[in-house]
Scaffold this motif. Sequence first.
Motif, PDB file in Angstrom:
ATOM      1  N   ASP A  38      18.178  -8.727 -16.619  1.00 19.67           N
ATOM      2  CA  ASP A  38      17.735  -9.476 -15.373  1.00 19.67           C
ATOM      3  C   ASP A  38      18.174  -8.817 -14.241  1.00 19.67           C
ATOM      4  OD1 ASP A  38      20.092 -10.254 -15.852  1.00 19.67           O
ATOM      5  OD2 ASP A  38      19.525 -12.435 -15.493  1.00 19.67           O
ATOM      6  N   LEU A  39      18.592  -7.562 -13.987  1.00 20.67           N
ATOM      7  CA  LEU A  39      19.162  -6.976 -12.803  1.00 20.67           C
ATOM      8  C   LEU A  39      18.137  -7.035 -11.715  1.00 20.67           C
ATOM      9  CD1 LEU A  39      21.218  -4.142 -13.749  1.00 20.67           C
ATOM     10  CD2 LEU A  39      22.055  -6.420 -13.241  1.00 20.67           C
ATOM     11  N   ALA A  40      18.378  -7.316 -10.424  1.00 18.37           N
ATOM     12  CA  ALA A  40      17.432  -7.324  -9.252  1.00 18.37           C
ATOM     13  C   ALA A  40      17.809  -6.227  -8.420  1.00 18.37           C
ATOM     14  CB  ALA A  40      17.645  -8.657  -8.288  1.00 18.37           C
ATOM     15  N   LEU A  41      16.799  -5.359  -7.939  1.00 13.86           N
ATOM     16  CA  LEU A  41      16.889  -4.224  -7.048  1.00 13.86           C
ATOM     17  C   LEU A  41      17.749  -4.640  -5.854  1.00 13.86           C
ATOM     18  CD1 LEU A  41      14.576  -1.443  -6.479  1.00 13.86           C
ATOM     19  CD2 LEU A  41      15.748  -2.045  -4.871  1.00 13.86           C
ATOM     20  N   PRO A  42      19.073  -4.136  -5.560  1.00 15.02           N
ATOM     21  CA  PRO A  42      19.654  -4.180  -4.387  1.00 15.02           C
ATOM     22  C   PRO A  42      19.020  -3.964  -3.197  1.00 15.02           C
ATOM     23  CG  PRO A  42      21.057  -3.000  -6.041  1.00 15.02           C
ATOM     24  CD  PRO A  42      19.682  -3.150  -6.675  1.00 15.02           C
TER      25      PRO A  42
END
Length: 149
Positions: free
Chosen positions: A135-139
């Motif tokens: 579930d990583l969000a684009l930084p």
Amino acid sequence: MPSVYEAAGGTAGLTRLAAAWHARVLADEVVSHAFSHGYHPEHTARLADYWAEALGGPAAYTSQHGDETTVVRMHSGNGPHEEMDRRAIACFDAALTDAGFTTDPLRQVLHDYFAWATTTTMNRYHRSPDDVPADLALPRWSWDGLEHQ
């Protein structure tokens, strides 16, 4: 104040930078190894879309190509590679000049973003792509650096 994306000339400016960086890394004897197994034929456009989204532009990458987890997984499972990272950053700095990004503060902000991404998010999961969370969000990066997510 315009976003970093706007100051960089939008998608057109970042595409110019991505093309210059890609040419530099393919010519580098160490960094080119990362591309030795091939790469997507639209790599430059996808990279420009990714940078655009990270730098305050439209969500073209995540709406059309994938999410942050996918990107990080592509860069994971290769063990530590500090020398490759240093050289990739040097290629980026040269590409900034090639693409016409020669003045600060924009040049410094773009360098800082790329160096940060190369040595953190793209370098975090040495052992296996399976270690990358789903579930990583684009930084997002601004004139002040990493934005809170």
